[in-house]
Design a protein around this motif. Structure first.
Motif, mmCIF file in Angstrom:
data_model
loop_
_atom_site.group_PDB
_atom_site.id
_atom_site.type_symbol
_atom_site.label_atom_id
_atom_site.label_comp_id
_atom_site.label_asym_id
_atom_site.label_seq_id
_atom_site.Cartn_x
_atom_site.Cartn_y
_atom_site.Cartn_z
ATOM 1 N N VAL A 123 0.837 -1.201 0.000
ATOM 2 C CA VAL A 123 0.000 0.000 0.000
ATOM 3 C C VAL A 123 0.871 1.249 0.000
ATOM 4 C CG1 VAL A 123 -1.726 1.315 1.295
ATOM 5 C CG2 VAL A 123 -1.953 -1.171 1.100
ATOM 6 N N ALA A 124 1.883 1.269 0.852
ATOM 7 C CA ALA A 124 2.760 2.448 0.937
ATOM 8 C C ALA A 124 3.496 2.693 -0.375
ATOM 9 C CB ALA A 124 3.759 2.279 2.086
ATOM 10 N N SER A 125 3.975 1.631 -1.008
ATOM 11 C CA SER A 125 4.708 1.826 -2.261
ATOM 12 C C SER A 125 3.796 2.383 -3.350
ATOM 13 C CB SER A 125 5.385 0.532 -2.714
ATOM 14 O OG SER A 125 4.423 -0.466 -2.985
ATOM 15 N N VAL A 126 2.557 1.909 -3.421
ATOM 16 C CA VAL A 126 1.615 2.433 -4.415
ATOM 17 C C VAL A 126 1.270 3.889 -4.100
ATOM 18 C CG1 VAL A 126 -0.691 2.175 -5.425
ATOM 19 C CG2 VAL A 126 0.690 0.139 -4.943
ATOM 20 N N VAL A 127 1.089 4.198 -2.819
ATOM 21 C CA VAL A 127 0.807 5.571 -2.412
ATOM 22 C C VAL A 127 1.979 6.486 -2.789
ATOM 23 C CG1 VAL A 127 0.535 7.088 -0.399
ATOM 24 C CG2 VAL A 127 -0.838 5.010 -0.596
ATOM 25 N N GLY A 128 3.204 6.015 -2.558
ATOM 26 C CA GLY A 128 4.378 6.814 -2.921
ATOM 27 C C GLY A 128 4.428 7.115 -4.409
ATOM 28 N N VAL A 129 4.144 6.115 -5.221
ATOM 29 C CA VAL A 129 4.136 6.311 -6.676
ATOM 30 C C VAL A 129 3.006 7.260 -7.076
ATOM 31 C CG1 VAL A 129 3.780 5.148 -8.888
ATOM 32 C CG2 VAL A 129 5.303 4.132 -7.179
ATOM 33 N N HIS A 130 1.871 7.144 -6.406
ATOM 34 C CA HIS A 130 0.736 8.011 -6.762
ATOM 35 C C HIS A 130 1.056 9.479 -6.485
ATOM 36 C CE1 HIS A 130 -1.449 9.451 -3.156
ATOM 37 N NE2 HIS A 130 -2.484 9.756 -3.919
ATOM 38 N N PHE A 131 1.924 9.754 -5.494
ATOM 39 C CA PHE A 131 2.340 11.138 -5.255
ATOM 40 C C PHE A 131 3.038 11.713 -6.484
ATOM 41 C CE2 PHE A 131 2.419 10.195 -0.486
ATOM 42 C CZ PHE A 131 1.216 10.845 -0.269
ATOM 43 N N THR A 176 5.751 5.721 7.332
ATOM 44 C CA THR A 176 4.862 6.455 6.427
ATOM 45 C C THR A 176 4.072 7.511 7.197
ATOM 46 O OG1 THR A 176 4.707 4.525 4.977
ATOM 47 C CG2 THR A 176 3.028 6.220 4.711
ATOM 48 N N GLY A 177 3.606 7.162 8.396
ATOM 49 C CA GLY A 177 2.895 8.137 9.214
ATOM 50 C C GLY A 177 3.758 9.353 9.518
ATOM 51 N N THR A 178 5.016 9.113 9.854
ATOM 52 C CA THR A 178 5.939 10.218 10.144
ATOM 53 C C THR A 178 6.159 11.086 8.910
ATOM 54 O OG1 THR A 178 7.026 8.905 11.855
ATOM 55 C CG2 THR A 178 8.260 10.784 10.969
ATOM 56 N N ALA A 179 6.393 10.445 7.762
ATOM 57 C CA ALA A 179 6.618 11.205 6.523
ATOM 58 C C ALA A 179 5.402 12.054 6.163
ATOM 59 C CB ALA A 179 6.952 10.256 5.381
ATOM 60 N N LEU A 180 4.220 11.466 6.278
ATOM 61 C CA LEU A 180 3.004 12.211 5.938
ATOM 62 C C LEU A 180 2.734 13.333 6.940
ATOM 63 C CD1 LEU A 180 0.544 9.390 4.782
ATOM 64 C CD2 LEU A 180 2.044 10.827 3.400
ATOM 65 N N LEU A 181 3.003 13.080 8.211
ATOM 66 C CA LEU A 181 2.810 14.120 9.220
ATOM 67 C C LEU A 181 3.724 15.313 8.944
ATOM 68 C CD1 LEU A 181 1.711 15.350 11.818
ATOM 69 C CD2 LEU A 181 3.325 13.903 13.094
ATOM 70 N N LEU A 182 4.986 15.048 8.659
ATOM 71 C CA LEU A 182 5.917 16.140 8.372
ATOM 72 C C LEU A 182 5.505 16.915 7.121
ATOM 73 C CD1 LEU A 182 9.298 14.402 9.261
ATOM 74 C CD2 LEU A 182 8.044 16.097 10.607
ATOM 75 N N ALA A 183 5.031 16.198 6.103
ATOM 76 C CA ALA A 183 4.563 16.867 4.883
ATOM 77 C C ALA A 183 3.296 17.675 5.154
ATOM 78 C CB ALA A 183 4.318 15.835 3.787
#
Length: 193
Positions: A123-131, A176-183
């Motif tokens: 899920v995280a890898s697909v989400v990263g690509v979708h960004f 992923t939670g940390t990366a998204l929170l910082l963003a």
């Protein structure tokens, strides 16, 4: 986004291709904050007891950022640029819809082949690509490094889960939670160009 669209939306055109008007940053904070909280929640499943407090703090901070982003988005809703552009909204919907489809197909494939432990990294890898796919639609270059980080977290989770006793979902969720929170925080702090 065209100059006419920016001006009609009540915002001066952005200065560079990578900058985003502040209202769009607030919407980004709302969305990323919400999903950061979800990822921290996913990390709770199977996490060591010592991780409980940091993961809970991450979830609560993410929700606070999401709420603040939501309130600011509501107040400035008429100034949103990408959300008020019909073509951009349509492309956004197509990308997000395809993202969910690819996530679902991969999760089903992993689950039916006995690899359900790797659903979170998938899920995280697909989400990263979708960004990366969203960069030209949202005109937000900050999504490029975010996508790189999220994909890297997913890959690290697979490697670490296979060499330690830590579940991949815990590593993926926390990272992923940390990366998204910082963003999301960066979106809140973004200034109008």
């Amino acid at each position: 986004m065209s100059t006419e669209l920016s001006t009609t939306a009540g915002i001066e055109p952005t200065g560079t291709a990578g900058s985003t008007a502040r209202p769009d940053g607030q919407l980004t904070a709302l969305i990323l904050g919400f999903f950061a909280a979800a990822w921290f929640g996913w990390a709770h499943s199977g996490a060591p007891a010592t991780w409980s407090i940091p993961l809970t703090v991450g979830s609560l901070a993410s929700l606070a950022v999401a709420v603040l982003g939501g309130v600011r988005t509501w107040r400035q809703r008429h100034c949103l640029t990408a959300a008020n552009d019909r073509a951009a909204s349509r492309r956004y919907g197509i990308i997000v819809g395809n993202t969910y489809l690819v996530i679902a197909l991969g999760a089903v494939a992993l689950g039916t082949t006995g690899h359900a432990a790797y659903v979170a990294p998938w899920v995280a890898s697909v989400v990263g690509v979708h960004f990366w796919a969203l960069v030209p639609v949202l005109k937000d270059r900050t999504l490029i490094p975010l996508g790189v980080i999220v994909v890297a977290v997913a890959l690290c989770a697979v490697v670490l889960a296979s060499s330690t006793s830590m579940p991949a979902s815990v590593i993926t969720g926390a990272g992923t939670g940390t990366a998204l929170l910082l963003a999301a925080v960066q979106g809140l702090l973004r200034r109008q160009s």
